[in-house]
Design an enzyme around this catalytic site. Structure first.
Site, mmCIF file in Angstrom:
data_model
loop_
_atom_site.group_PDB
_atom_site.id
_atom_site.type_symbol
_atom_site.label_atom_id
_atom_site.label_comp_id
_atom_site.label_asym_id
_atom_site.label_seq_id
_atom_site.Cartn_x
_atom_site.Cartn_y
_atom_site.Cartn_z
ATOM 1 N N CYS A 142 -11.882 -22.578 -18.765
ATOM 2 C CA CYS A 142 -13.182 -22.198 -19.327
ATOM 3 C C CYS A 142 -13.180 -20.740 -19.784
ATOM 4 O O CYS A 142 -13.666 -20.419 -20.875
ATOM 5 C CB CYS A 142 -14.282 -22.446 -18.302
ATOM 6 S SG CYS A 142 -13.916 -21.779 -16.669
ATOM 7 N N HIS A 221 -20.073 -17.832 -16.037
ATOM 8 C CA HIS A 221 -19.327 -16.576 -15.979
ATOM 9 C C HIS A 221 -19.905 -15.659 -17.078
ATOM 10 O O HIS A 221 -20.498 -16.134 -18.042
ATOM 11 C CB HIS A 221 -17.852 -16.763 -16.349
ATOM 12 C CG HIS A 221 -17.110 -17.837 -15.622
ATOM 13 N ND1 HIS A 221 -16.820 -17.789 -14.293
ATOM 14 C CD2 HIS A 221 -16.545 -18.988 -16.077
ATOM 15 C CE1 HIS A 221 -16.106 -18.844 -13.949
ATOM 16 N NE2 HIS A 221 -15.927 -19.604 -15.005
HETATM 17 P P1 NAD Z 1 -13.475 -31.778 -9.606
HETATM 18 O O1 NAD Z 1 -13.033 -31.554 -8.214
HETATM 19 O O2 NAD Z 1 -14.925 -31.675 -9.929
HETATM 20 O O3 NAD Z 1 -12.990 -33.213 -10.109
HETATM 21 C C1 NAD Z 1 -11.703 -33.684 -9.867
HETATM 22 C C2 NAD Z 1 -11.717 -35.191 -9.745
HETATM 23 O O4 NAD Z 1 -10.390 -35.669 -9.539
HETATM 24 C C3 NAD Z 1 -12.546 -35.696 -8.563
HETATM 25 O O5 NAD Z 1 -13.288 -36.815 -9.001
HETATM 26 C C4 NAD Z 1 -11.497 -36.121 -7.531
HETATM 27 O O6 NAD Z 1 -11.964 -37.204 -6.727
HETATM 28 C C5 NAD Z 1 -10.370 -36.580 -8.435
HETATM 29 N N1 NAD Z 1 -9.025 -36.509 -7.826
HETATM 30 C C6 NAD Z 1 -8.590 -35.640 -6.897
HETATM 31 N N2 NAD Z 1 -7.276 -35.845 -6.633
HETATM 32 C C7 NAD Z 1 -6.896 -36.879 -7.425
HETATM 33 C C8 NAD Z 1 -5.670 -37.571 -7.613
HETATM 34 N N3 NAD Z 1 -4.580 -37.247 -6.919
HETATM 35 N N4 NAD Z 1 -5.641 -38.580 -8.528
HETATM 36 C C9 NAD Z 1 -6.747 -38.930 -9.222
HETATM 37 N N5 NAD Z 1 -7.939 -38.296 -9.079
HETATM 38 C C10 NAD Z 1 -8.015 -37.294 -8.193
HETATM 39 O O7 NAD Z 1 -12.620 -30.775 -10.494
HETATM 40 P P2 NAD Z 1 -13.006 -30.142 -11.898
HETATM 41 O O8 NAD Z 1 -13.826 -28.927 -11.667
HETATM 42 O O9 NAD Z 1 -13.512 -31.199 -12.810
HETATM 43 O O10 NAD Z 1 -11.575 -29.610 -12.379
HETATM 44 C C11 NAD Z 1 -10.651 -30.470 -13.024
HETATM 45 C C12 NAD Z 1 -9.722 -29.632 -13.855
HETATM 46 O O11 NAD Z 1 -10.481 -28.935 -14.852
HETATM 47 C C13 NAD Z 1 -8.938 -28.548 -13.089
HETATM 48 O O12 NAD Z 1 -7.697 -28.352 -13.725
HETATM 49 C C14 NAD Z 1 -9.807 -27.322 -13.299
HETATM 50 O O13 NAD Z 1 -9.089 -26.112 -13.145
HETATM 51 C C15 NAD Z 1 -10.257 -27.527 -14.726
HETATM 52 N N6 NAD Z 1 -11.488 -26.825 -15.111
HETATM 53 C C16 NAD Z 1 -12.558 -26.773 -14.258
HETATM 54 C C17 NAD Z 1 -13.683 -26.074 -14.642
HETATM 55 C C18 NAD Z 1 -14.872 -25.952 -13.734
HETATM 56 O O14 NAD Z 1 -15.554 -24.948 -13.791
HETATM 57 N N7 NAD Z 1 -15.190 -26.915 -12.926
HETATM 58 C C19 NAD Z 1 -13.736 -25.466 -15.899
HETATM 59 C C20 NAD Z 1 -12.652 -25.599 -16.779
HETATM 60 C C21 NAD Z 1 -11.524 -26.278 -16.360
#
Ligand code: NAD
Length: 339
Positions: A142, A221
């Site tokens: 992000c 942010h």
């Molecule tokens: P999150 O924890 O909200 O969601 C992750 C999902 O993956 C959950 O539903 C979890 O149950 C599932 N999961 C966990 N382990 C797993 C596995 N081994 N196999 C299949 N599913 C699995 O996370 P998020 O915030 O959506 O982040 C996901 C990605 O996006 C990360 O790389 C993060 O760095 C990136 N990201 C997050 C944000 C943010 O602010 N939340 C912003 C930009 C990028």
């Protein structure tokens, strides 16, 4: 032909990408995966998505929770042209080698993965063309997305000698009850923070140093950015004009009572955005200032949603649905109601 897309990891980012893909006419969601039978799994089914489980041994837990399961994640992967891996940081890179490469499935990863583990990084306005036809692409985080969205147009009009930026990062996402801080400012003592080098995975010839700190807020942010320009004839109005013309940058006015992240998020809700999301990078117009060849500005990043349209464009580039970045961006923006 409409392309078959799946989401592995239906969490904060995954559920938003699922809805954004569903809003397009050249791709559709075939299914989403979950590990645990929680409210996100329940709402996925309630919204009409087929739910596949990542841990087949847990099927009974889903049944017990009354959540209908369509099959296992492996069964979903067989039906797809491309999977968007939205699992937590680090899991995606393991999935790349353990699953996707073995079955020959194209995959997008998110900003929690390292550039080197995936091989290619993506931002639609900055490097769409270099990702056309690629098998594995990482949509940058992000914060990196926010920096690229505004630095690219500045570089295009003025050239950049160097960038200094300080990122004020939210402590946790709004639904996250485990992270903080609740009452502290936590400096990231690693200098430069990882954001500067990450921008260079997209814009390789940019000189950028970043520092970061974490504060007790969940909404957004903010970034304080200082740019030494190559062209010292560039004015504040030239930069404002470039931000106005950029496709996913939204100049906002403090004078319209939009002088904080709280008011910007309220504005997104007033626009009727799904989940109150702000896909654009708001830049405070009053903060944009060119002084002696140096540009200063402040922007905000809605961490839960700015990367979402980028995922849609990355799908188009990788599946060669569109070779023109501008056309893909405009198509995505229209379908998602981006201003
Ligand atoms: P999150 O924890 O909200 O969601 C992750 C999902 O993956 C959950 O539903 C979890 O149950 C599932 N999961 C966990 N382990 C797993 C596995 N081994 N196999 C299949 N599913 C699995 O996370 P998020 O915030 O959506 O982040 C996901 C990605 O996006 C990360 O790389 C993060 O760095 C990136 N990201 C997050 C944000 C943010 O602010 N939340 C912003 C930009 C990028």
């Amino acid at each position: 032909m409409v392309k078959n897309i799946g989401i592995n990891g239906y969490g904060t980012i995954g559920k938003r990408v699922a809805d954004a893909v569903s809003a397009q006419d050249d791709m559709k969601i075939v299914g989403v995966t979950k590990r645990s039978p929680d409210y996100e799994a329940k709402s996925a089914v309630e919204k009409g998505y087929d739910l596949y489980i990542s841990v087949p041994e847990r099927e009974a837990e889903f049944e017990e929770a009354g959540i209908e399961v369509a099959g296992t994640a492996d069964e979903l992967f067989e039906k797809l042209d491309l999977v968007v891996d939205c699992t937590p940081g680090g899991v995606g890179a393991a999935n790349k080698t353990d699953i996707y490469e073995k079955i020959g499935l194209k995959a997008i990863f998110e900003g929690g993965e390292d550039h080197d583990a995936i091989g290619s990084s993506f931002n639609a306005e900055a490097n769409y063309a270099s990702n056309i036809g690629k098998d594995y692409v990482r949509v940058v985080s992000c914060n990196t997305t926010g920096l690229c969205r505004t630095l690219k147009p500045v570089k295009d009009i003025a050239g950049i000698k160097n960038v200094r930026a300080v990122m004020v990062r939210r402590g946790a996402d709004p639904n996250d009850v485990k992270r903080g801080p609740i009452n502290a400012i936590v400096p990231t003592t690693e200098v430069p923070s990882h954001h500067g080098p990450d921008v260079q995975t997209i814009i390789d010839d940019i000189n950028v140093m970043t520092m970061a700190l974490i504060v007790p807020t969940t909404l957004m942010h903010t970034h304080n950015i200082m740019v030494e320009l190559e062209d010292d004839s560039i004015t504040t109005d030239d930069v404002l004009d470039a931000f106005q013309k950029a496709y996913r940058v939204l100049p906002v006015k403090k004078s319209l009572n939009l002088g904080s992240t709280a008011q910007i998020m309220e504005y997104a809700k007033d626009l009727g955005r799904s989940r109150g999301d702000m896909y654009e990078i708001p830049v405070w117009e009053e903060s944009v200032n060119v002084e002696n060849g140096e540009l200063f500005y402040m922007q905000a990043v809605h961490q839960e949603s700015d990367v979402v349209p980028e995922n849609v464009d990355a799908i188009r580039a990788m599946l060669e649905l569109e070779d023109d970045a501008e056309k893909s961006i405009l198509k995505t923006n229209k379908a998602m109601g981006i201003l």
